[in-house]
Write a protein that holds these residues in place. Structure first.
Motif, PDB file in Angstrom:
ATOM      1  N   HIS A   1       2.039  13.496   0.136  1.00 23.66           N
ATOM      2  CA  HIS A   1       1.588  12.616   1.213  1.00 23.66           C
ATOM      3  C   HIS A   1       1.602  13.445   2.491  1.00 23.66           C
ATOM      4  CE1 HIS A   1       1.916   9.204  -1.432  1.00 23.66           C
ATOM      5  NE2 HIS A   1       1.554   8.370  -0.467  1.00 23.66           N
TER       6      HIS A   1
ATOM      7  N   PHE B   1       7.531  -4.332  -7.539  1.00 26.37           N
ATOM      8  CA  PHE B   1       6.138  -3.889  -7.508  1.00 26.37           C
ATOM      9  C   PHE B   1       5.389  -4.229  -8.779  1.00 26.37           C
ATOM     10  CE2 PHE B   1       7.934  -1.132  -4.300  1.00 26.37           C
ATOM     11  CZ  PHE B   1       6.938  -1.042  -3.359  1.00 26.37           C
TER      12      PHE B   1
ATOM     13  N   PHE C   1       3.244  14.781  -6.157  1.00 33.98           N
ATOM     14  CA  PHE C   1       2.476  13.928  -5.255  1.00 33.98           C
ATOM     15  C   PHE C   1       2.681  14.491  -3.851  1.00 33.98           C
ATOM     16  CE2 PHE C   1       1.784   8.972  -5.025  1.00 33.98           C
ATOM     17  CZ  PHE C   1       0.469   9.182  -4.677  1.00 33.98           C
TER      18      PHE C   1
ATOM     19  N   TRP D   1      -7.169   8.437  -7.324  1.00 36.31           N
ATOM     20  CA  TRP D   1      -5.973   7.592  -7.357  1.00 36.31           C
ATOM     21  C   TRP D   1      -6.071   6.619  -6.178  1.00 36.31           C
ATOM     22  CZ3 TRP D   1      -1.264   5.807  -5.653  1.00 36.31           C
ATOM     23  CH2 TRP D   1      -0.135   5.895  -6.466  1.00 36.31           C
TER      24      TRP D   1
ATOM     25  N   ASP E   1      -5.416   3.272  -3.751  1.00 31.66           N
ATOM     26  CA  ASP E   1      -4.249   2.542  -3.254  1.00 31.66           C
ATOM     27  C   ASP E   1      -4.707   1.629  -2.117  1.00 31.66           C
ATOM     28  OD1 ASP E   1      -1.617   1.795  -3.031  1.00 31.66           O
ATOM     29  OD2 ASP E   1      -0.903   3.687  -2.204  1.00 31.66           O
TER      30      ASP E   1
ATOM     31  N   GLU F   1       4.579   7.607   6.604  1.00 29.92           N
ATOM     32  CA  GLU F   1       3.121   7.425   6.615  1.00 29.92           C
ATOM     33  C   GLU F   1       2.660   6.061   7.126  1.00 29.92           C
ATOM     34  OE1 GLU F   1       5.073   7.207   4.074  1.00 29.92           O
ATOM     35  OE2 GLU F   1       4.368   5.540   2.838  1.00 29.92           O
ATOM     36  N   TRP F   2       3.600   5.123   7.311  1.00 30.99           N
ATOM     37  CA  TRP F   2       3.219   3.796   7.810  1.00 30.99           C
ATOM     38  C   TRP F   2       3.447   3.652   9.310  1.00 30.99           C
ATOM     39  CZ3 TRP F   2       1.749  -1.171   5.762  1.00 30.99           C
ATOM     40  CH2 TRP F   2       1.296  -1.116   4.437  1.00 30.99           C
TER      41      TRP F   2
ATOM     42  N   TRP G   1      -4.079  -3.989  -2.733  1.00 30.85           N
ATOM     43  CA  TRP G   1      -3.129  -5.100  -2.712  1.00 30.85           C
ATOM     44  C   TRP G   1      -3.088  -5.862  -1.397  1.00 30.85           C
ATOM     45  CZ3 TRP G   1      -0.500  -2.787   1.050  1.00 30.85           C
ATOM     46  CH2 TRP G   1      -0.350  -1.398   0.992  1.00 30.85           C
TER      47      TRP G   1
ATOM     48  N   CYS H   1       5.113   6.914 -10.141  1.00 29.68           N
ATOM     49  CA  CYS H   1       5.325   7.789  -8.983  1.00 29.68           C
ATOM     50  C   CYS H   1       6.638   7.426  -8.314  1.00 29.68           C
ATOM     51  CB  CYS H   1       4.161   7.703  -8.006  1.00 29.68           C
ATOM     52  SG  CYS H   1       3.803   6.055  -7.393  1.00 29.68           S
TER      53      CYS H   1
ATOM     54  N   HIS I   1      -3.837   5.547   4.492  1.00 30.39           N
ATOM     55  CA  HIS I   1      -4.265   4.306   5.149  1.00 30.39           C
ATOM     56  C   HIS I   1      -4.750   4.521   6.589  1.00 30.39           C
ATOM     57  CE1 HIS I   1      -2.323   2.811   1.658  1.00 30.39           C
ATOM     58  NE2 HIS I   1      -1.137   2.583   2.153  1.00 30.39           N
TER      59      HIS I   1
HETATM   60  O1  FHN Z   1       1.420   1.983   1.156  1.00 38.02           O
HETATM   61  C1  FHN Z   1       1.428   2.979   0.201  1.00 38.02           C
HETATM   62  C2  FHN Z   1       2.485   4.014   0.469  1.00 38.02           C
HETATM   63  O2  FHN Z   1       2.317   4.550   1.729  1.00 38.02           O
HETATM   64  C3  FHN Z   1       2.365   5.093  -0.578  1.00 38.02           C
HETATM   65  O3  FHN Z   1       1.115   5.736  -0.499  1.00 38.02           O
HETATM   66  C4  FHN Z   1       2.551   4.509  -1.948  1.00 38.02           C
HETATM   67  C5  FHN Z   1       2.402   5.492  -3.072  1.00 38.02           C
HETATM   68  O4  FHN Z   1       2.439   4.843  -4.284  1.00 38.02           O
HETATM   69  N1  FHN Z   1       1.594   3.424  -2.206  1.00 38.02           N
HETATM   70  C6  FHN Z   1       1.475   2.399  -1.189  1.00 38.02           C
HETATM   71  C7  FHN Z   1       2.348   1.263  -1.437  1.00 38.02           C
HETATM   72  O5  FHN Z   1       2.034   0.637  -2.641  1.00 38.02           O
END
Ligand code: FHN
Length: 427
Positions: free
Chosen positions: A69, A292, A67, A224, A226, A80-81, A229, A307, A129
């Motif tokens: 990022h 989760f 993976f 994939w 994301d 990444e946040w 949620w 992951c 994001h």
């Molecule tokens: O917020 C994302 C996080 O940055 C990352 O990408 C993960 C990877 O599974 N998924 C999110 C949180 O569920």
């Protein structure tokens, strides 16, 4: 009360958290139905086509992927946040595009490391994001790699390098977006964009445009998703309170029409048209301390992928985080996943220069040595279960043709799993 709170899906569950405990292993059910991925299936009124079943089967056989990022956030080097965590408005955050010039990015070198580690596929954040796209997309407002001093097509170069080395490339694609004005802000996005109502019809059209472009240009194996949620909260009565109707039927049908698989990291029970079940930092059915997967029953008729992160607690590169998994820990994860009939997607966050962190490269090189010696017990197998022993060690079993592989996973971060082959007749 504690149980009720655990069952609720709260935003904090999805934020990156530092080091979770290793999974508590339970005995899983007996032998899986080996033919379940091979035949045409009905899922409600949805009939799964033959190409799709074959692609699922191929995906499951790959067992180990990397993976990635990577995006503008690598320059901030805080995970990444970061934009959301310190509430930078999109305009200010986006100025980093002018300084994004990862001169050390070398797709061939990345792929060499991944292949040497024994990975069979790569999944990269085409757009995370923050809404920044790693390919020169024609359908956004210019917030993409073409408008940086770097200017090169990262996704295109990686696709070519993967193709040349026979690795499948897949695309992470964030549904949640902290950049666009037409995205209806959910719980997390509100912190950056405020109470933005957005215009979902327009946002969906944008996403479909990007997805079409990605698929047609680079031919991924799966998309994939994301971020769903932030618009779904699990209720005590088992239902989901949704604040956005995504119209996944249209999105999934579109992707399927191009013969690409769909996965959605939404932490919910799998939908009919989702091809791969995802578990984030949690073995299928375990629901360990992150919570989760509290509301995710394990699907028994889909490939599964777990992951996890190599750099503790983060997906995108964080400069101050020096703890990385050891090679033996990564191998143990691969084994646990295989025994649970799941793939492992191990994350690496490259830095702002485009380099994979040196520690990750060293770890992956050792993982590769173990995989070359023991890969028969992993690739193309089906999981027969994982048992936690009284002394804290674990025993996993996998099967291929007439061989059962018994895998002993000892406690301790530097002890590699041991594999023992046994003909099925001994069981
Ligand atoms: O917020 C994302 C996080 O940055 C990352 O990408 C993960 C990877 O599974 N998924 C999110 C949180 O569920």
């Amino acid at each position: 009360m504690a149980t009720r709170m655990r069952m609720k899906t709260s935003l904090s569950m999805f934020l990156p958290t530092a080091g979770r405990k290793a999974a508590t292993i339970l005995v899983v059910g007996a032998v899986l139905v080996l033919s379940s991925l091979a035949r045409a299936q009905n899922c409600g009124s949805y009939v799964v086509e033959k190409w799709n079943l074959e692609a699922r089967k191929k995906f499951a056989a790959q067992r180990f992927g990397i993976f990635i990022h990577w995006g503008l956030y690598a320059n901030y080097a805080q995970g990444e946040w970061y934009q959301q965590q310190i509430c930078i408005d999109t305009e200010t955050y986006g100025r980093m595009a002018d300084g994004f010039c990862p001169s050390k990015f070398d797709a061939k070198e990345w792929v060499r490391v991944f292949k040497d580690a024994g990975a069979r596929y790569v999944t990269i954040t085409s757009r995370h994001h923050d809404g920044f796209s790693l390919w020169p997309t024609k359908v956004d407002d210019g917030f993409n790699i073409a408008n940086t001093p770097f200017g090169r097509d990262v996704i295109g170069e990686l696709a070519k390098a993967c193709d040349d080395e026979g690795l499948q490339l897949n695309f992470y694609y964030s549904l949640m977006d902290w950049h666009r004005k037409d995205y209806p802000a959910g719980l997390a996005t509100k912190k950056v964009c405020g109470e933005q109502k957005g215009d979902y019809a327009s946002y969906k059209e944008f996403m479909l445009g990007q997805l079409g472009e990605l698929i047609d240009s680079y031919h991924p194996g799966n998309i994939w998703f994301d971020g769903e949620w932030e618009h779904a909260e699990h209720q005590d009565d088992g239902t989901w309170k949704r604040t956005l109707e995504w119209d996944f039927d249209t999105i999934y049908d579109f992707i399927h029409s191009k013969r690409v698989l769909v996965a959605n990291n939404n932490h919910q029970p799998i939908r009919d048209k989702e091809d791969i079940q995802l578990f984030e930092r949690d073995l299928p059915g375990e629901n360990t301390d992150g919570g989760f997967s509290a509301n995710q029953p394990v699907a028994n008729n889909r490939p599964i992928e777990q992951c996890d992160v190599i750099q503790h607690g983060v997906w995108g590169y964080r400069i101050a985080e020096r703890r990385f998994c050891t090679p033996a820990e990564v191998c143990a994860m691969i084994c646990r996943c295989a025994a649970k009939d799941s793939n492992l997607l191990m994350n690496i966050g490259p830095d702002g220069s485009g380099r994979l962190p040196a520690q990750a490269v060293e770890v992956m090189s050792e993982v590769g040595k173990w995989m070359r010696a023991n890969g028969d017990a992993i690739y193309g197998t089906r999981g027969l279960g994982l048992v936690k022993n009284a002394d804290g060690s674990e025993t996993g079993k996998t099967k291929k043709d007439n061989t059962v592989y018994v895998i002993s996973i000892s406690k301790g971060s530097n002890v590699f799993p041991k594999v023992c082959e046994t003909p099925t007749s001994s069981f």
